[in-house]
Design a protein around this motif. Structure first.
Motif, PDB file in Angstrom:
ATOM      1  N   SER A   1      -5.620   2.429   3.532  1.00 43.50           N
ATOM      2  CA  SER A   1      -5.114   2.894   2.242  1.00 43.50           C
ATOM      3  C   SER A   1      -4.033   3.940   2.488  1.00 43.50           C
ATOM      4  O   SER A   1      -3.736   4.301   3.629  1.00 43.50           O
ATOM      5  N   LYS A   2      -3.483   4.440   1.412  1.00 43.82           N
ATOM      6  CA  LYS A   2      -2.444   5.467   1.485  1.00 43.82           C
ATOM      7  C   LYS A   2      -3.032   6.839   1.814  1.00 43.82           C
ATOM      8  O   LYS A   2      -2.323   7.747   2.266  1.00 43.82           O
ATOM      9  N   LYS A   3      -4.343   6.995   1.628  1.00 46.39           N
ATOM     10  CA  LYS A   3      -4.986   8.301   1.741  1.00 46.39           C
ATOM     11  C   LYS A   3      -5.684   8.473   3.087  1.00 46.39           C
ATOM     12  O   LYS A   3      -6.425   7.600   3.531  1.00 46.39           O
TER      13      LYS A   3
ATOM     14  N   ILE B   1       0.840  -1.207   0.000  1.00 45.10           N
ATOM     15  CA  ILE B   1       0.000   0.000   0.000  1.00 45.10           C
ATOM     16  C   ILE B   1       0.868   1.248   0.000  1.00 45.10           C
ATOM     17  O   ILE B   1       0.632   2.189  -0.763  1.00 45.10           O
ATOM     18  N   GLU B   2       1.891   1.257   0.836  1.00 44.87           N
ATOM     19  CA  GLU B   2       2.766   2.422   0.926  1.00 44.87           C
ATOM     20  C   GLU B   2       3.461   2.694  -0.407  1.00 44.87           C
ATOM     21  O   GLU B   2       3.647   3.853  -0.800  1.00 44.87           O
ATOM     22  N   GLU B   3       3.816   1.632  -1.114  1.00 43.26           N
ATOM     23  CA  GLU B   3       4.491   1.781  -2.406  1.00 43.26           C
ATOM     24  C   GLU B   3       3.511   1.875  -3.569  1.00 43.26           C
ATOM     25  O   GLU B   3       3.911   1.867  -4.726  1.00 43.26           O
ATOM     26  N   ARG B   4       2.203   1.923  -3.244  1.00 38.58           N
ATOM     27  CA  ARG B   4       1.115   2.099  -4.211  1.00 38.58           C
ATOM     28  C   ARG B   4       0.995   0.929  -5.190  1.00 38.58           C
ATOM     29  O   ARG B   4       0.503   1.088  -6.310  1.00 38.58           O
TER      30      ARG B   4
ATOM     31  N   TYR C   1       4.183   2.167   9.066  1.00 37.47           N
ATOM     32  CA  TYR C   1       3.969   2.530   7.666  1.00 37.47           C
ATOM     33  C   TYR C   1       3.078   3.763   7.525  1.00 37.47           C
ATOM     34  O   TYR C   1       2.257   4.060   8.389  1.00 37.47           O
ATOM     35  N   ASP C   2       3.226   4.427   6.398  1.00 36.71           N
ATOM     36  CA  ASP C   2       2.468   5.643   6.101  1.00 36.71           C
ATOM     37  C   ASP C   2       1.144   5.268   5.434  1.00 36.71           C
ATOM     38  O   ASP C   2       0.925   5.519   4.246  1.00 36.71           O
ATOM     39  N   VAL C   3       0.255   4.629   6.213  1.00 37.21           N
ATOM     40  CA  VAL C   3      -1.071   4.241   5.732  1.00 37.21           C
ATOM     41  C   VAL C   3      -2.102   4.675   6.773  1.00 37.21           C
ATOM     42  O   VAL C   3      -1.755   4.974   7.919  1.00 37.21           O
ATOM     43  N   TYR C   4      -3.389   4.684   6.359  1.00 33.68           N
ATOM     44  CA  TYR C   4      -4.434   5.195   7.240  1.00 33.68           C
ATOM     45  C   TYR C   4      -5.656   4.281   7.238  1.00 33.68           C
ATOM     46  O   TYR C   4      -6.000   3.679   6.214  1.00 33.68           O
TER      47      TYR C   4
END
Length: 237
Positions: A142-144, A5-8, A35-38
């Motif tokens: 997700s990343k957003k 997810i972080e790397e899309r 990780y930079d996910v939400y």
């Protein structure tokens, strides 16, 4: 999944977060911090655990049982006294797949009934979970960051001094927020230090919530927003 997810590489992931019988899946909290996910949504699903074996196997044949550690614990009452060797596996579906590939009557997996059909296994025992209300809460990540909803989650660490946690809690109380959940989790790289996870009723897009985040950042060592979502009395399936 979190890295993908972080790397899309993928847009969304669905991950078990907490079980009504065994509690939270601590590793997922660690991954949310790393990780930079939400978190974008939550969903509660009633879980039925079943003992699956290859075609022709019976309960008397079984010597080894494979499954996710939480699924094993959820089925503790059924498993007690049977003399099985209990072997943790990354997840229940992979455990069922492994048993199917081994084609060994002495091996079984604890998994959902759907896995029996998927991997051509027999259901040797149904609904073996100890609690009839066995429910798992899943999070959709997700990343957003979606900054709206009626609940949001955040994690924070406090400075290593007396009263630091109380100070943070008092700030949340000062703004009149209702905390639905609070959990502590050890920080693996820093022995005897902890981060705190909280779920708060509120809309992250509103000014009051933003003031709360700002003030927490002033007194805490670190504050991380983990997501915002709509809590509809825990959507269930």
């Amino acid at each position: 999944m979190f890295q993908a997810i972080e790397e899309r590489d993928i847009v969304y992931g669905v991950i078990p977060f907490e079980n009504s019988y065994t509690g939270e899946v601590g590793e997922v909290l660690d991954l949310l911090m790393r990780y930079d996910v939400y978190i974008n949504d939550i969903y509660d699903l009633k879980i039925s655990q079943n003992l699956l074996g290859i075609k022709g196997a019976s309960l008397a044949d079984i010597k080894q049982v494979y499954s996710k550690d939480q699924a094993i614990y959820q089925s503790k009452k059924f498993l007690e006294g049977r003399g099985y060797e209990l072997i943790p596996y990354p997840n229940t579906a992979l455990a069922a797949e492994y048993v199917a590939k081994q084609q060994d009557k002495t091996k079984a997996a604890i998994a959902a009934k759907e896995n029996a059909e998927l991997y051509g296994l027999d259901i040797l025992a149904e609904d073996i979970n100890t609690s009839e209300q066995n429910t798992t809460r899943f999070i959709i990540v997700s990343k957003k960051l979606i900054p709206h909803g009626n609940r949001f989650s955040l994690a924070f660490t406090t400075h290593h001094k007396a009263g630091a946690l109380v100070h943070a809690m008092n700030i949340i109380a000062k703004y009149g927020f209702n905390m639905q959940s609070i959990k502590s989790r050890s920080i693996k790289e820093r022995p005897w230090e902890y981060y705190f996870y909280v779920e708060i009723d509120g809309d992250l897009g509103e000014a009051r919530e933003q003031h709360l985040i700002h003030e927490l950042k002033e007194v805490c060592e670190e504050v991380k927003i983990l997501g915002a979502y709509q809590n509809e009395e825990r959507k269930q399936g």
